[in-house]
Scaffold this active site. Sequence first.
Site, PDB file in Angstrom:
ATOM      1  N   PRO A   1      -7.980   2.393   4.355  1.00  0.00           N
ATOM      2  CG  PRO A   1     -10.099   3.330   4.634  1.00  0.00           C
ATOM      3  CD  PRO A   1      -8.674   3.702   4.360  1.00  0.00           C
TER       4      PRO A   1
ATOM      5  N   GLY B   1       0.773  -1.230   0.000  1.00  0.00           N
ATOM      6  CA  GLY B   1       0.000   0.000   0.000  1.00  0.00           C
ATOM      7  C   GLY B   1       0.803   1.278   0.000  1.00  0.00           C
TER       8      GLY B   1
ATOM      9  CE  LYS C   1       8.073   3.385  -7.599  1.00  0.00           C
ATOM     10  NZ  LYS C   1       7.578   2.781  -6.346  1.00  0.00           N
TER      11      LYS C   1
END
Length: 249
Positions: free
Chosen positions: A216, A30, A53
């Site tokens: 979540p 995640g 990145k």
Amino acid sequence: MRRNRAGSAAQSRRHTMSVLFVTGTGTEIGKTVTTAAIAAAALAQGRSVAVLKPAQTGVTAHESGDAAEVERLAGPVTTAELARFPDPLAPATAALRAGLPPVLPHEIAEAAAKLDASHDLVLVEGAGGLLVRFDADGHTLADAARLAGAPVLVVAQAGLGTLNATALTALALRSYGLDSPGVVVGSWPADPDLASRCNLADLPDAAGAPLLGLIPEGSGGLPPQAFRAAAPDWLAPVLGGSGAFRIPS
């Protein structure tokens, strides 16, 4: 590279954490969705955000990478990559197999500093875990963060096994002299098991830092507008959260 709200950082430096590295206790836990949530929360506060990145692996030249996924979910951020390697491997191995030069720590630190000069927040998302090798000499994301003088956020799993992995990552951070604002659970299940529930209390001890967020499970599948509306509630204020973040009892 795409630029958003050029020059706004010079007019608004309300924050103290302008460059934040994001690492994980492993892969596929995640990091990208957590990075997107932090970016969305910052954008909601009117801050300009860049996402770097350093080494994108496992993606071809014509496919969307992690930085593009952050932009899709969070909204208008500047995105930058330093290198892209097609094999889904550690950056050092992927670079070698592709016959391309590896990404070096000073290149990551310099790119982050350049973005920091024109943005309120720069998020640097690593590949895999903290000590994944970027080159044949064994340099890692930790080396880049140390050169950048930046803190490192740890993204962890929710369930069984996460305490050991988090403690090892925290130990590595300390060995490099790096600070960490805390740990975020990158995929918090809708129906957590006993281990996950107990880990909420134990993760801060393992990390030596507070629990700062619960993303979540499945959040990356939300429509972008729903993601952006909800993201600030998943994070503690130190990560730009709304103040509604609560750790379940």
